[in-house]
Structure formats: C-alpha cells, structure tokens
Design a protein around this motif. Structure first.
Motif, mmCIF file in Angstrom:
data_model
loop_
_atom_site.group_PDB
_atom_site.id
_atom_site.type_symbol
_atom_site.label_atom_id
_atom_site.label_comp_id
_atom_site.label_asym_id
_atom_site.label_seq_id
_atom_site.Cartn_x
_atom_site.Cartn_y
_atom_site.Cartn_z
ATOM 1 N N VAL A 169 0.838 -1.204 0.000
ATOM 2 C CA VAL A 169 0.000 0.000 0.000
ATOM 3 C C VAL A 169 0.870 1.251 0.000
ATOM 4 O O VAL A 169 0.597 2.226 -0.716
ATOM 5 N N ALA A 170 1.938 1.239 0.788
ATOM 6 C CA ALA A 170 2.847 2.383 0.830
ATOM 7 C C ALA A 170 3.557 2.567 -0.501
ATOM 8 O O ALA A 170 3.718 3.697 -0.984
ATOM 9 N N ALA B 88 1.227 4.192 -2.892
ATOM 10 C CA ALA B 88 1.063 5.605 -2.565
ATOM 11 C C ALA B 88 2.273 6.415 -3.026
ATOM 12 O O ALA B 88 2.132 7.532 -3.532
ATOM 13 N N GLN C 295 -0.946 9.720 2.512
ATOM 14 C CA GLN C 295 -0.386 9.316 3.810
ATOM 15 C C GLN C 295 -1.488 8.780 4.724
ATOM 16 O O GLN C 295 -1.273 7.824 5.483
ATOM 17 N N ALA D 91 -2.075 5.241 3.516
ATOM 18 C CA ALA D 91 -1.006 4.335 3.940
ATOM 19 C C ALA D 91 -1.063 4.100 5.452
ATOM 20 O O ALA D 91 -0.839 2.984 5.931
ATOM 21 N N SER E 88 -3.300 1.352 6.653
ATOM 22 C CA SER E 88 -3.028 -0.015 6.205
ATOM 23 C C SER E 88 -2.593 -0.914 7.347
ATOM 24 O O SER E 88 -2.042 -0.458 8.362
ATOM 25 N N HIS F 111 1.184 -0.745 7.995
ATOM 26 C CA HIS F 111 1.710 0.340 8.832
ATOM 27 C C HIS F 111 1.733 -0.078 10.297
ATOM 28 O O HIS F 111 2.718 0.164 11.010
#
Length: 268
Positions: free
Chosen positions: A213-214, A217, A241, A244, A247, A250
């Motif tokens: 996901v990051a 992004a 942000q 992310a 998620s 994270h």
C-alpha cells in the motif's frame, strides 16, 4: 497466452519474460497481445505485490516493433487490404501496456539484459526500478525509421533525463551504453550480465515482500507531483499518507520497530 511471453506468479511476484530471443525479443502481433494480457493481469491481481519484467537471451531486452512483420502489414495497408493494422498497434497494444505498467499499484522492476530499443526502451522506462546488465544498451530508434515516439517514451524520457537531452536522443538516435545510462538516470543500477537475473529477482522479491500500500502511494505521489503545483502535491500527500497510515502493514511496521524486529508485511 502465447509462448512468446512467459508469465509466472510465485509468492506475490509476477515475472513476465519476453521470449523471442531468436528475434531479439521484437514485438510481433502475437507478442504484443500476450504482453498486454500478462501486464494487465499482473497489475490487476491483488495477490501480485511486485512485477518483474525481463527477457530471454543475452542480446536483447526488446528491440521494439518487429519490422519484418511490420513491412508486410504496411504494404497491405497501403494497398487497402490491411484494415489499418499497422499503426493501430499504438492504440491497441502499446498504450494499454504503458498504462498498465505505469498505473500498477505495486512496484515494477525491469531487468534489462541487452539492447532496449524503441518500444523496448519505452517499456523499460515505465518501470519503477531498472537493473541493467553491463552489456546492455538503449536506443530511441523511432526517427531512424521515420516515426515519432510511442510506448510512453515522449513522457518518460524528458522526465528522467531532461527535455533537452530527450529531444536530442529522439531526433538523433544513438546507442547509449550501460554506464552512460547509469549516469543519465536511465539505469538505477548496472550489474555484471551474469548476475543480472539473480540481482533482479533479489530486488523484486524484496519489493514483493514490502509494504504494498505504501509503495502504491509513493508511485502515485511521484506521478502526481510531476504535473501539479506544490500546494496540490501537499494535499495529495495528505490523502495518500492517510491511506497508507490506515493499512495493516503500517501497524505491523510500527510494532516491529518498537519490538526491534523485522516486519513481516502482508500487502494490505
């Protein structure tokens, strides 16, 4: 899917291999159809967390359009019996492939094992990370056969090396060796040819096991920032942000950091 393109998915990593080494991985209709199918499938598959684009053989990554097939199609079109197949390939094949590579919500890695010319150059530049064999080379090629750019090259090349240099290479095609490609930013890394596949798989595997996901992004933020103002980019950073930060990865990363452990991401 035609065997001119091999498509394998293994533990979150999709490996797409151009498989016409006898033709320097030139793009005939069968190969273009198969490559489009493979790239679009990998981009759409939530189980795929990274895409590795590479090619069979040692001489070429991809030399672009198969001119032997092209000349026959061109003659048929000029005589009125070809149905306009020759240049419709940009809309039917190259543009969808380019959009799928650039828009994939996961990292795309290109392992450039040899000559990348024309559309081959274009597709390599659409990857997020390029590992290049020390024996590889790049050439825009298009003007040499009286054509304009396609496969996204008019968009990617100026952004990678600057407008002046890009225009020079498009107007006056020449071969760019691996070291110059590294200096220009076309290559992210240059490795010995014998080590390319292993190094590319190592990089691709690390990205496939990372925070998907990051990564998505980051890709979106960079692409957005290239064509928007600072204020707009800041707003987009806030949006991405937030996404992310929500998620699962994270949470996993923060917990692992606190516990001084290596995170084991799940890609969500």
């Amino acid at each position: 899917m035609a065997d001119t393109v091999l498509h394998e998915v293994n533990d979150g990593l999709a490996t797409i291999t151009l498989n016409r080494p006898e033709a320097m991985n030139a793009l005939n209709i069968a190969t273009k159809n198969a490559l489009r199918e493979a790239v679009e499938a990998a981009a759409a598959d939530d189980a795929v967390r990274a895409i590795l684009l590479t090619a069979a053989g040692e001489r070429a990554f991809c030399v672009g359009q198969d001119l032997k097939e092209h000349i026959g199609l061109l003659a048929a079109d000029r005589e009125g019996g070809g149905g306009g197949q020759t240049m419709s390939t940009v809309k039917e094949h190259y543009n969808p492939i380019a959009r799928a590579l650039a828009g994939a919500k996961k990292p795309v890695i290109a392992a450039v094992n040899g000559v990348a010319a024309g559309a081959g150059f274009g597709f390599a530049l659409l990857a997020d990370y390029r590992l290049v064999a020390d024996t590889a080379a790049f050439n825009t090629s298009f003007a040499g056969v009286a054509l304009s750019a396609d496969s996204g090259l008019s968009w990617t090349l100026p952004r990678v090396i600057g407008t002046g240099r890009a225009t020079d290479l498009l107007l006056f095609p020449r071969t760019i060796g691996a070291q110059e490609a590294l200096e220009l930013g076309i290559a992210n890394r240059v490795v010995p040819a014998a080590e390319l596949r292993a190094e590319a798989e190592k990089v691709a595997r690390a990205l496939a096991e990372g925070p998907t996901v990051a990564y998505a992004a980051i890709k979106e933020a960079v692409a957005y920032g290239l064509t928007h103002s600072l204020d707009e980019a800041l707003e987009k950073e806030d949006e991405l942000q937030t996404r992310a930060g929500a998620s699962e990865d994270h949470v996993i990363a923060v917990q692992a950091f606190v516990q001084k452990e290596k995170p084991k991401y799940v890609g969500r």
